[in-house]
Design a protein around this motif. Structure first.
Motif, PDB file in Angstrom:
ATOM      1  N   VAL A   4       0.791  -1.294   0.134  1.00 32.12           N
ATOM      2  CA  VAL A   4       0.017  -0.185  -0.020  1.00 32.12           C
ATOM      3  C   VAL A   4       0.941   1.112   0.028  1.00 32.12           C
ATOM      4  O   VAL A   4       1.452   1.453   0.884  1.00 32.12           O
ATOM      5  CB  VAL A   4      -0.980  -0.010   1.203  1.00 32.12           C
ATOM      6  CG1 VAL A   4      -1.833   1.113   1.056  1.00 32.12           C
ATOM      7  CG2 VAL A   4      -1.566  -0.944   1.521  1.00 32.12           C
ATOM      8  N   LEU A  44      -4.198  -0.593   9.463  1.00 36.31           N
ATOM      9  CA  LEU A  44      -3.249  -1.422   8.956  1.00 36.31           C
ATOM     10  C   LEU A  44      -2.671  -2.317   9.904  1.00 36.31           C
ATOM     11  O   LEU A  44      -2.455  -3.480   9.875  1.00 36.31           O
ATOM     12  CB  LEU A  44      -2.267  -0.734   8.004  1.00 36.31           C
ATOM     13  CG  LEU A  44      -2.866  -0.044   6.723  1.00 36.31           C
ATOM     14  CD1 LEU A  44      -1.684   0.960   6.113  1.00 36.31           C
ATOM     15  CD2 LEU A  44      -3.445  -1.070   5.810  1.00 36.31           C
ATOM     16  N   SER A  61       4.489  -0.682   3.082  1.00 42.02           N
ATOM     17  CA  SER A  61       3.818   0.721   2.518  1.00 42.02           C
ATOM     18  C   SER A  61       4.808   1.580   2.687  1.00 42.02           C
ATOM     19  O   SER A  61       6.248   1.533   2.939  1.00 42.02           O
ATOM     20  CB  SER A  61       2.955   0.725   3.907  1.00 42.02           C
ATOM     21  OG  SER A  61       3.601   1.484   5.049  1.00 42.02           O
ATOM     22  N   PHE A  81       5.811  -2.414   6.581  1.00 39.92           N
ATOM     23  CA  PHE A  81       4.875  -1.483   7.246  1.00 39.92           C
ATOM     24  C   PHE A  81       5.452  -0.972   8.491  1.00 39.92           C
ATOM     25  O   PHE A  81       5.769  -1.916   9.384  1.00 39.92           O
ATOM     26  CB  PHE A  81       3.642  -2.009   7.311  1.00 39.92           C
ATOM     27  CG  PHE A  81       2.528  -1.229   8.277  1.00 39.92           C
ATOM     28  CD1 PHE A  81       2.252   0.097   7.737  1.00 39.92           C
ATOM     29  CD2 PHE A  81       1.875  -1.759   9.371  1.00 39.92           C
ATOM     30  CE1 PHE A  81       1.235   0.893   8.399  1.00 39.92           C
ATOM     31  CE2 PHE A  81       1.305  -1.030  10.039  1.00 39.92           C
ATOM     32  CZ  PHE A  81       0.616   0.338   9.662  1.00 39.92           C
TER      33      PHE A  81
END
Length: 213
Positions: A19, A58, A75, A94
């Motif tokens: 993402v 998330l 991410s 992330f």
């Protein structure tokens, strides 16, 4: 077999989610809209709070896995700088704490809106990720003012994704701007939703994170 197990774990890793978040840091983000309390507050403060909520969501998604091990998420956070993108948080594994810290510290929106160029940079980051599900989430309050328009960048990105036999899903949240501005990207299959205030922004982001990503 050990080989089978390692292949299975590699497949599970590939099933992760990449993402890239594009966050509008242009000068118009200083303009006020209604917050949750119904009072007027600068858009960037509202969007900062939304980013913290995204980080928390998330983080929960990564750690609430039925498989026993955390879900893999890559991410990055991309903002505007002059006529292109700057990686406020470089694309990689992330990091909820980094995203939260950046959101709580951001206080100086300025400049124009190189949305197409920034979408291209964010798109390349997810395209280069080894994770199977690839998404770009765009939070913006304005039209592209510098460089190629987002539809041109999205068409190029889709073409490159096709050559790599993959796809990139792009989601636009039009914050305090008519969603019709993004009709071009919608025609190409992007999710486009509008939000006029903090409540709507949170609702739309929840929809995208829950239903689309």
């Amino acid at each position: 077999t050990v080989l089978g197990a390692s292949a299975a774990s590699a497949a599970a890793a590939d099933e992760g989610v990449a993402v890239a978040i594009v966050y509008d840091t242009s000068g118009s983000m200083k303009d006020p809209v209604k917050d949750e309390a119904g009072k007027f507050s600068p858009k960037y403060l509202i969007a900062n709070r939304a980013l913290v909520a995204i980080a928390n969501r998330l983080h929960t998604f990564a750690n609430n896995s039925t498989a026993g091990s955390p879900r893999k998420i890559d991410s990055g956070l991309f903002v505007f700088r002059k006529d292109g993108a700057s990686a406020a948080i470089p694309f990689g594994p992330f990091n909820a704490a980094a995203l939260t810290a950046w959101a709580r510290g951001f206080s100086a929106p300025n400049g124009g809106t190189p949305l197409g160029n920034t979408l291209d940079t964010a798109g390349q980051a997810v395209l280069n990720s080894g994770l199977a599900r690839k998404h770009v989430l765009v939070i913006t309050d304005g039209m592209n003012t510098i460089g190629p328009n987002p539809a041109a960048s999205l068409a190029k990105l889709q073409q490159e994704a096709g050559q790599k036999q993959t796809s990139v899903a792009v989601h636009f949240v039009a914050f305090d701007v008519d969603a019709k501005v993004f009709a071009g990207v919608k025609k190409l299959g992007a999710t486009v939703v509008g939000a006029a205030n903090e409540s709507q922004l949170n609702t739309q982001l929840e929809f995208i994170l829950e239903k689309k990503i």
